[in-house]
Enzyme design. Structure first.
Site, PDB file in Angstrom:
ATOM      1  CE  LYS A  83     -43.716  10.472  -3.890  1.00 36.68           C
ATOM      2  NZ  LYS A  83     -42.388  10.980  -4.397  1.00 36.68           N
ATOM      3  CG  ASP A  90     -42.436   6.458  -4.260  1.00 37.37           C
ATOM      4  OD1 ASP A  90     -41.487   6.232  -3.480  1.00 37.37           O
ATOM      5  OD2 ASP A  90     -42.443   7.408  -5.067  1.00 37.37           O
TER       6      ASP A  90
END
Length: 274
Positions: A14, A134
């Site tokens: 990410k 996240d």
């Protein structure tokens, strides 16, 4: 009777193409606006059926996960109902405490494997949120806007898919908590609107300064990336990993070779935006 399963997933790295921190919350978290993007490379997970859940870690950074029972992979398995256990092997290719959502990406990969085999419960988003801010974004691992603590996801026009990416880390772990605590509390304004490319071009990372104050080597990485003719370069998340985006894989590969020659001790990973 145990159902025979053999599954494999990539835990996609990410990166935050923009990260605007707006305010501190009373619960200790922060209100933020971010543009999540994912690279087509990362950790690698494989799983097979078992009597009970288990985890084995290998790979360059596997030794850093010295307590598998405290690992987010085991926590993800524990939060998802299934009739059988899963024996998971995690090839840890992403550095830890690096701003790449590595643990969250691993958890997201577990959610996808469970979805393939058994389906996910209707409240999977809430279960993912409890594991980390996240994690919900990492379940789909598709470009998205995150608001709130990052768990409130919105679609965005992805006009950056396929763009060449270079990830670079000075091999320094930078835990998230101290970086957020070092943020000065000043709201520098909302994240811009538009397509992903427009947001990335006009956005910023409000945690860059606080992270550099804790790990000055981040500034060295950003300075080195700036010399490689990137379309953009920035620190990801709370650091210490930085990324550069390039208009072609050839330019990226030349940049990778230059940095490998100049800084052989830095970690690198190449890929493309999903």
């Amino acid at each position: 009777m145990i159902r025979i399963l053999r599954l494999a997933e990539t835990a996609y790295a990410k990166i935050n193409l923009a990260l605007h921190v707006r305010m501190r919350r009373e619960d200790g978290y922060h209100e933020l606006e971010t543009l999540f993007a994912f690279v087509d490379a990362g950790d690698r997970l494989t799983a097979r059926s078992a009597q009970q859940d288990s985890l084995t870690t290998i790979g360059e950074f596997g030794a850093t996960l010295d307590n598998p029972f405290d690992n987010i992979v085991m926590q993800a398995l524990g939060t998802l109902p299934r009739p059988d256990g899963m024996d998971v092997h995690l090839e840890k290719n992403l550095p830890v405490a690096a701003g790449l959502g590595g643990g969250s990406a691993d958890a997201g990969a577990v959610f996808r494997m469970v979805e393939q085999a058994y389906g996910l419960p209707n409240d999977w988003h809430e279960r993912a949120t409890r594991l980390g801010a996240d994690v919900p974004a990492c379940v789909s691992s598709e470009m998205a806007i995150g608001r709130g603590t990052g768990t409130d996801l919105e679609p965005v026009e992805n006009d950056m898919a396929g763009m060449a990416v270079l990830l670079v880390n000075p091999r320094v772990a930078v835990p998230t908590g101290p970086v957020f605590r070092a943020w000065d509390g000043n709201d520098r304004g909302p994240m811009p609107g538009g397509t992903a490319r427009q947001i990335a071009a006009a956005g910023r990372n409000d945690l860059r300064g606080p992270a550099i104050s804790i790990c000055p080597r981040i500034a060295d990485v950003l300075g080195a990336l700036e010399t490689t003719n990137p379309w953009m370069h920035e620190m990801s998340g709370s650091g210490a990993t930085c990324f550069a985006l390039y208009e072609s894989a050839e330019i990226r590969d030349m940049a990778s070779q230059k940095l490998a020659s100049d800084h052989p001790d830095w970690w690198q990973m190449k890929g493309q935006l999903r």
